[in-house]
Design a protein around this motif. Structure first.
Motif, PDB file in Angstrom:
ATOM      1  N   ASN A 142       0.808  -1.226   0.000  1.00 23.98           N
ATOM      2  CA  ASN A 142       0.000   0.000   0.000  1.00 23.98           C
ATOM      3  C   ASN A 142       0.836   1.269   0.000  1.00 23.98           C
ATOM      4  N   ASN A 143       2.050   1.171  -0.526  1.00 22.57           N
ATOM      5  CA  ASN A 143       2.867   2.380  -0.681  1.00 22.57           C
ATOM      6  C   ASN A 143       3.627   2.269  -1.991  1.00 22.57           C
ATOM      7  N   GLY A 144       4.378   3.279  -2.306  1.00 20.30           N
ATOM      8  CA  GLY A 144       5.123   3.273  -3.565  1.00 20.30           C
ATOM      9  C   GLY A 144       4.281   3.788  -4.723  1.00 20.30           C
ATOM     10  N   ALA A 145       4.857   3.734  -5.917  1.00 24.41           N
ATOM     11  CA  ALA A 145       4.207   4.293  -7.104  1.00 24.41           C
ATOM     12  C   ALA A 145       3.020   3.469  -7.592  1.00 24.41           C
ATOM     13  N   MET A 146       3.055   2.146  -7.369  1.00 25.11           N
ATOM     14  CA  MET A 146       1.994   1.275  -7.896  1.00 25.11           C
ATOM     15  C   MET A 146       1.567   0.250  -6.846  1.00 25.11           C
ATOM     16  N   PRO A 147       0.943   0.688  -5.740  1.00 21.01           N
ATOM     17  CA  PRO A 147       0.594  -0.253  -4.681  1.00 21.01           C
ATOM     18  C   PRO A 147      -0.507  -1.236  -5.106  1.00 21.01           C
TER      19      PRO A 147
END
Length: 181
Positions: free
Chosen positions: A138-143
């Motif tokens: 649920n984090n980063g550029a493409m969760p």
């Protein structure tokens, strides 16, 4: 003597407590997010569970399925966290934030939600473990768990690992909404 035995028991107990794994500890030993899904058939009967754990190398997916037809089954992460029976099409297509084509053997592939096939034994049960490299829960550029969530789907047949968009994997026989994280 009694005092030294008590001290040794407390010392061993403290060492064992320090080695215990917590639910929030990732597979690489660091604190990380995790999520789970209860897999259900169209009639609402249980078809197993899946667990997703975030680690430094990506998302570790563990599937423990039951009640399947013996043989090979495709298992995919789908891009919408919805499992409306009877056909589970509410889960949408494969999780594909990079807008790639389908299949590990497709030169233009693969979706992030493409995973290996799982074999269900004569008793209808099967297990699978797979790492989605570089993926985040649920984090980063493409969760995986974006605004509309995600689901894990087991298909009736094997994935051919090349046909776009879904590998000729057949109908969706089990689905679970991935929640947590």
């Amino acid at each position: 003597m009694r005092h030294s035995i008590l001290a040794m028991t407390l010392s061993v107990s403290a060492m064992l407590t320090g080695c215990a794994t917590t639910q929030d500890e990732g597979v690489d030993g660091t604190a990380s997010a995790s999520a789970a899904a209860v897999l259900l058939a169209a009639d609402g009967s249980s078809r197993g569970e899946a667990k997703v754990t975030e680690a430094s190398d990506g998302l570790h997916i563990m599937v423990d399925a039951r009640g399947l037809t013996p043989g090979m089954h495709a298992v995919h992460i789908h891009g919408t966290g919805s499992c409306t029976p009877p056909d589970f099409t509410s889960a949408g297509g494969h999780w594909n934030p990079g807008n790639r084509q389908h299949g590990r053997d497709n030169p233009a592939g693969m979706h992030m939600g493409d995973m290996p096939n799982m074999i269900a034994g004569a008793d209808g049960s099967g297990q699978m473990e797979y790492v989605i490299p570089g993926a985040r829960l649920n984090n980063g550029a493409m969760p995986m768990l974006d605004a509309d969530g995600a689901a894990i789907v087991i298909h009736a047949q094997a994935d051919d690992n090349k046909s776009d968009p879904a590998g000729n994997a057949g109908g969706r026989v089990a689905c679970g909404v991935i929640s947590g994280g």
